[in-house]
Motif scaffolding. Structure first.
Motif, PDB file in Angstrom:
ATOM      1  N   THR A 128       0.867  -1.183   0.000  1.00  0.00           N
ATOM      2  CA  THR A 128       0.000   0.000   0.000  1.00  0.00           C
ATOM      3  C   THR A 128       0.898   1.224   0.000  1.00  0.00           C
ATOM      4  O   THR A 128       1.784   1.343   0.851  1.00  0.00           O
ATOM      5  CB  THR A 128      -0.923   0.034   1.247  1.00  0.00           C
ATOM      6  OG1 THR A 128      -1.709  -1.156   1.278  1.00  0.00           O
ATOM      7  CG2 THR A 128      -1.839   1.247   1.216  1.00  0.00           C
ATOM      8  N   VAL A 129       0.688   2.131  -0.942  1.00  0.00           N
ATOM      9  CA  VAL A 129       1.564   3.300  -1.071  1.00  0.00           C
ATOM     10  C   VAL A 129       1.262   4.334   0.014  1.00  0.00           C
ATOM     11  O   VAL A 129       0.169   4.356   0.575  1.00  0.00           O
ATOM     12  CB  VAL A 129       1.452   3.941  -2.469  1.00  0.00           C
ATOM     13  CG1 VAL A 129       1.830   2.936  -3.542  1.00  0.00           C
ATOM     14  CG2 VAL A 129       0.074   4.501  -2.714  1.00  0.00           C
ATOM     15  N   GLU A 130       2.240   5.186   0.273  1.00  0.00           N
ATOM     16  CA  GLU A 130       2.087   6.245   1.275  1.00  0.00           C
ATOM     17  C   GLU A 130       1.163   7.349   0.774  1.00  0.00           C
ATOM     18  O   GLU A 130       0.370   7.880   1.532  1.00  0.00           O
ATOM     19  CB  GLU A 130       3.460   6.811   1.651  1.00  0.00           C
ATOM     20  CG  GLU A 130       3.423   7.983   2.604  1.00  0.00           C
ATOM     21  CD  GLU A 130       2.826   7.662   3.964  1.00  0.00           C
ATOM     22  OE1 GLU A 130       2.404   8.625   4.648  1.00  0.00           O
ATOM     23  OE2 GLU A 130       2.763   6.494   4.360  1.00  0.00           O
ATOM     24  N   GLY A 131       1.290   7.743  -0.481  1.00  0.00           N
ATOM     25  CA  GLY A 131       0.442   8.805  -1.021  1.00  0.00           C
ATOM     26  C   GLY A 131       1.059  10.183  -0.913  1.00  0.00           C
ATOM     27  O   GLY A 131       0.536  11.148  -1.438  1.00  0.00           O
ATOM     28  N   THR A 178       5.296  12.087  -0.370  1.00  0.00           N
ATOM     29  CA  THR A 178       6.707  11.769  -0.570  1.00  0.00           C
ATOM     30  C   THR A 178       7.165  10.756   0.472  1.00  0.00           C
ATOM     31  O   THR A 178       7.010  10.981   1.673  1.00  0.00           O
ATOM     32  CB  THR A 178       7.564  13.045  -0.452  1.00  0.00           C
ATOM     33  OG1 THR A 178       7.109  13.975  -1.432  1.00  0.00           O
ATOM     34  CG2 THR A 178       9.029  12.735  -0.673  1.00  0.00           C
ATOM     35  N   GLN A 179       7.695   9.627  -0.008  1.00  0.00           N
ATOM     36  CA  GLN A 179       8.170   8.607   0.923  1.00  0.00           C
ATOM     37  C   GLN A 179       9.193   7.709   0.251  1.00  0.00           C
ATOM     38  O   GLN A 179       8.962   7.192  -0.832  1.00  0.00           O
ATOM     39  CB  GLN A 179       7.016   7.749   1.440  1.00  0.00           C
ATOM     40  CG  GLN A 179       7.436   6.642   2.377  1.00  0.00           C
ATOM     41  CD  GLN A 179       8.211   7.131   3.590  1.00  0.00           C
ATOM     42  OE1 GLN A 179       8.313   8.306   3.856  1.00  0.00           O
ATOM     43  NE2 GLN A 179       8.797   6.242   4.326  1.00  0.00           N
ATOM     44  N   THR A 180      10.317   7.555   0.913  1.00  0.00           N
ATOM     45  CA  THR A 180      11.301   6.555   0.523  1.00  0.00           C
ATOM     46  C   THR A 180      11.721   5.796   1.775  1.00  0.00           C
ATOM     47  O   THR A 180      11.634   6.311   2.894  1.00  0.00           O
ATOM     48  CB  THR A 180      12.545   7.168  -0.157  1.00  0.00           C
ATOM     49  OG1 THR A 180      13.087   8.170   0.696  1.00  0.00           O
ATOM     50  CG2 THR A 180      12.220   7.768  -1.496  1.00  0.00           C
ATOM     51  N   ASN A 184      11.113   3.439  -3.295  1.00  0.00           N
ATOM     52  CA  ASN A 184       9.965   4.328  -3.506  1.00  0.00           C
ATOM     53  C   ASN A 184       8.758   3.804  -2.731  1.00  0.00           C
ATOM     54  O   ASN A 184       8.218   2.744  -3.042  1.00  0.00           O
ATOM     55  CB  ASN A 184       9.653   4.399  -5.005  1.00  0.00           C
ATOM     56  CG  ASN A 184       8.537   5.360  -5.325  1.00  0.00           C
ATOM     57  OD1 ASN A 184       7.874   5.900  -4.443  1.00  0.00           O
ATOM     58  ND2 ASN A 184       8.321   5.587  -6.602  1.00  0.00           N
ATOM     59  N   ASN A 186       5.884   4.955  -2.845  1.00  0.00           N
ATOM     60  CA  ASN A 186       4.675   5.272  -3.604  1.00  0.00           C
ATOM     61  C   ASN A 186       4.544   4.447  -4.870  1.00  0.00           C
ATOM     62  O   ASN A 186       3.871   4.843  -5.820  1.00  0.00           O
ATOM     63  CB  ASN A 186       4.638   6.772  -3.933  1.00  0.00           C
ATOM     64  CG  ASN A 186       4.204   7.558  -2.730  1.00  0.00           C
ATOM     65  OD1 ASN A 186       3.149   7.305  -2.162  1.00  0.00           O
ATOM     66  ND2 ASN A 186       5.031   8.494  -2.312  1.00  0.00           N
ATOM     67  N   CYS A 233       5.978   8.797   7.732  1.00  0.00           N
ATOM     68  CA  CYS A 233       5.106   7.817   7.087  1.00  0.00           C
ATOM     69  C   CYS A 233       3.948   7.490   8.016  1.00  0.00           C
ATOM     70  O   CYS A 233       4.161   7.259   9.205  1.00  0.00           O
ATOM     71  CB  CYS A 233       5.939   6.566   6.798  1.00  0.00           C
ATOM     72  SG  CYS A 233       5.100   5.310   5.865  1.00  0.00           S
ATOM     73  N   ALA A 285       1.399   3.972   4.598  1.00  0.00           N
ATOM     74  CA  ALA A 285       1.956   2.886   3.780  1.00  0.00           C
ATOM     75  C   ALA A 285       1.869   1.545   4.515  1.00  0.00           C
ATOM     76  O   ALA A 285       1.856   1.487   5.751  1.00  0.00           O
ATOM     77  CB  ALA A 285       3.409   3.178   3.424  1.00  0.00           C
TER      78      ALA A 285
END
Length: 157
Positions: free
Chosen positions: A74-77, A79-81, A98, A100, A142, A145
Protein backbone atom coordinates in the motif's frame (compact mmCIF):
# COMPACT_ATOMS: atom_id res chain seq x y z
CA UNK A 1 46.76 -33.41 -4.72
CA UNK A 2 44.18 -36.11 -3.99
CA UNK A 3 40.39 -35.94 -3.76
CA UNK A 4 38.92 -38.22 -1.13
CA UNK A 5 35.36 -39.44 -1.45
CA UNK A 6 35.28 -41.23 1.89
CA UNK A 7 33.84 -39.43 4.90
CA UNK A 8 35.93 -40.76 7.75
CA UNK A 9 35.17 -38.68 10.81
CA UNK A 10 32.43 -36.50 9.29
CA UNK A 11 29.15 -36.59 7.35
CA UNK A 12 29.29 -34.50 4.19
CA UNK A 13 25.53 -34.17 3.99
CA UNK A 14 23.96 -37.23 2.46
CA UNK A 15 20.22 -37.22 1.79
CA UNK A 16 19.73 -38.98 5.13
CA UNK A 17 21.80 -36.45 7.06
CA UNK A 18 19.30 -34.55 9.27
CA UNK A 19 21.58 -31.62 10.13
CA UNK A 20 20.50 -29.86 6.94
CA UNK A 21 16.77 -29.83 7.61
CA UNK A 22 15.10 -26.51 8.44
CA UNK A 23 18.35 -24.58 8.27
CA UNK A 24 17.21 -21.96 5.76
CA UNK A 25 14.03 -19.99 6.18
CA UNK A 26 12.27 -16.78 5.19
CA UNK A 27 11.03 -14.24 7.72
CA UNK A 28 8.36 -11.72 6.68
CA UNK A 29 7.13 -8.86 8.88
CA UNK A 30 4.19 -6.73 7.74
CA UNK A 31 4.42 -3.09 8.82
CA UNK A 32 1.14 -1.18 8.48
CA UNK A 33 2.03 2.42 9.30
CA UNK A 34 -1.58 3.40 10.05
CA UNK A 35 -1.69 0.65 12.70
CA UNK A 36 1.80 1.53 13.97
CA UNK A 37 0.84 5.22 14.27
CA UNK A 38 -2.39 4.36 16.16
CA UNK A 39 -0.67 1.90 18.49
CA UNK A 40 2.11 4.38 19.33
CA UNK A 41 -0.49 7.08 20.04
CA UNK A 42 -2.50 4.73 22.28
CA UNK A 43 0.65 3.74 24.18
CA UNK A 44 1.73 7.36 24.68
CA UNK A 45 4.90 6.67 22.65
CA UNK A 46 6.66 9.28 20.57
CA UNK A 47 5.19 9.71 17.08
CA UNK A 48 7.36 8.48 14.23
CA UNK A 49 9.08 11.08 12.10
CA UNK A 50 11.43 11.44 9.16
CA UNK A 51 14.62 9.44 9.56
CA UNK A 52 13.26 7.18 12.31
CA UNK A 53 14.42 3.57 12.31
CA UNK A 54 12.21 0.59 13.07
CA UNK A 55 13.91 -2.70 13.93
CA UNK A 56 11.92 -5.09 11.73
CA UNK A 57 13.58 -8.52 11.86
CA UNK A 58 15.71 -10.13 14.57
CA UNK A 59 18.83 -11.78 13.17
CA UNK A 60 20.38 -14.37 15.48
CA UNK A 61 24.14 -14.71 15.84
CA UNK A 62 25.74 -17.11 13.33
CA UNK A 63 23.20 -16.41 10.60
CA UNK A 64 23.79 -15.82 6.90
CA UNK A 65 21.21 -13.53 5.32
CA UNK A 66 21.31 -14.16 1.59
CA UNK A 67 18.75 -11.47 0.74
CA UNK A 68 16.47 -8.96 2.41
CA UNK A 69 13.96 -6.63 0.86
CA UNK A 70 10.79 -4.60 0.97
CA UNK A 71 7.42 -5.39 -0.60
CA UNK A 72 5.35 -2.19 -0.81
CA UNK A 73 1.71 -3.34 -0.77
CA UNK A 74 0.00 0.00 0.00
CA UNK A 75 1.56 3.30 -1.07
CA UNK A 76 2.09 6.25 1.28
CA UNK A 77 0.44 8.80 -1.02
CA UNK A 78 2.94 11.54 -0.14
CA UNK A 79 6.71 11.77 -0.57
CA UNK A 80 8.17 8.61 0.92
CA UNK A 81 11.30 6.55 0.52
CA UNK A 82 12.60 3.70 2.65
CA UNK A 83 16.07 2.37 3.36
CA UNK A 84 16.77 -1.14 4.63
CA UNK A 85 19.89 -1.97 6.57
CA UNK A 86 21.22 -3.05 9.94
CA UNK A 87 23.36 -1.78 12.82
CA UNK A 88 26.44 -1.53 10.56
CA UNK A 89 24.91 0.18 7.52
CA UNK A 90 21.49 1.86 7.57
CA UNK A 91 20.99 1.27 3.84
CA UNK A 92 23.19 -1.80 3.33
CA UNK A 93 20.33 -3.87 1.91
CA UNK A 94 18.35 -1.20 0.04
CA UNK A 95 18.70 2.54 -0.48
CA UNK A 96 15.92 4.87 -1.62
CA UNK A 97 12.98 2.47 -2.09
CA UNK A 98 9.97 4.33 -3.51
CA UNK A 99 7.15 4.18 -0.92
CA UNK A 100 4.68 5.27 -3.60
CA UNK A 101 5.05 2.36 -6.00
CA UNK A 102 3.53 -1.05 -5.31
CA UNK A 103 6.47 -3.37 -5.99
CA UNK A 104 8.85 -5.88 -4.47
CA UNK A 105 12.37 -4.54 -3.95
CA UNK A 106 15.42 -6.76 -3.43
CA UNK A 107 19.13 -5.99 -3.23
CA UNK A 108 21.25 -5.57 -6.32
CA UNK A 109 24.98 -5.52 -6.88
CA UNK A 110 26.37 -1.99 -7.01
CA UNK A 111 29.96 -1.57 -8.13
CA UNK A 112 31.82 1.58 -7.24
CA UNK A 113 34.77 1.90 -9.56
CA UNK A 114 37.98 3.08 -8.03
CA UNK A 115 41.25 1.75 -6.73
CA UNK A 116 40.28 -0.91 -5.87
CA UNK A 117 36.76 -1.43 -7.26
CA UNK A 118 34.30 -2.04 -4.40
CA UNK A 119 30.89 -3.73 -4.16
CA UNK A 120 28.57 -1.44 -2.16
CA UNK A 121 25.91 -2.90 0.11
CA UNK A 122 24.93 -6.48 0.87
CA UNK A 123 24.02 -7.62 -2.65
CA UNK A 124 25.88 -10.90 -2.12
CA UNK A 125 24.44 -11.47 1.35
CA UNK A 126 25.92 -10.96 4.78
CA UNK A 127 27.08 -13.22 7.59
CA UNK A 128 26.06 -12.01 11.05
CA UNK A 129 28.52 -13.37 13.62
CA UNK A 130 26.69 -11.48 16.38
CA UNK A 131 22.95 -10.91 16.82
CA UNK A 132 21.60 -7.85 14.99
CA UNK A 133 18.39 -6.59 13.42
CA UNK A 134 17.32 -5.75 9.90
CA UNK A 135 16.08 -2.18 10.16
CA UNK A 136 13.59 -0.16 8.11
CA UNK A 137 14.37 3.55 7.87
CA UNK A 138 11.49 5.82 6.93
CA UNK A 139 13.35 8.58 5.16
CA UNK A 140 10.22 10.77 5.20
CA UNK A 141 7.45 10.71 7.81
CA UNK A 142 5.11 7.82 7.09
CA UNK A 143 1.59 7.11 8.35
CA UNK A 144 -0.41 5.19 5.70
CA UNK A 145 1.96 2.89 3.78
CA UNK A 146 1.93 -0.88 4.26
CA UNK A 147 5.16 -2.74 3.59
CA UNK A 148 6.35 -6.27 4.09
CA UNK A 149 10.00 -6.51 5.16
CA UNK A 150 11.47 -9.91 4.32
CA UNK A 151 14.74 -11.78 4.74
CA UNK A 152 16.04 -15.16 3.59
CA UNK A 153 18.20 -16.50 6.40
CA UNK A 154 20.33 -19.59 7.00
CA UNK A 155 21.32 -20.85 10.43
CA UNK A 156 25.07 -21.42 10.55
CA UNK A 157 25.24 -22.71 14.13
Amino acid sequence: MATYTDTHGYDKGSAAHSAFTNKSYTVVVEMNFADITAARLAAGATALGAGDILQAIQVPAKTFVSAAGIDVTTVEGATQTFDLGDGDDADGWLDGVNGNAVAVYSPTHVLTEGTPNVIIGYGYGKTYSAADTIDLVQVNACDTAVVRVWAVMSDLS
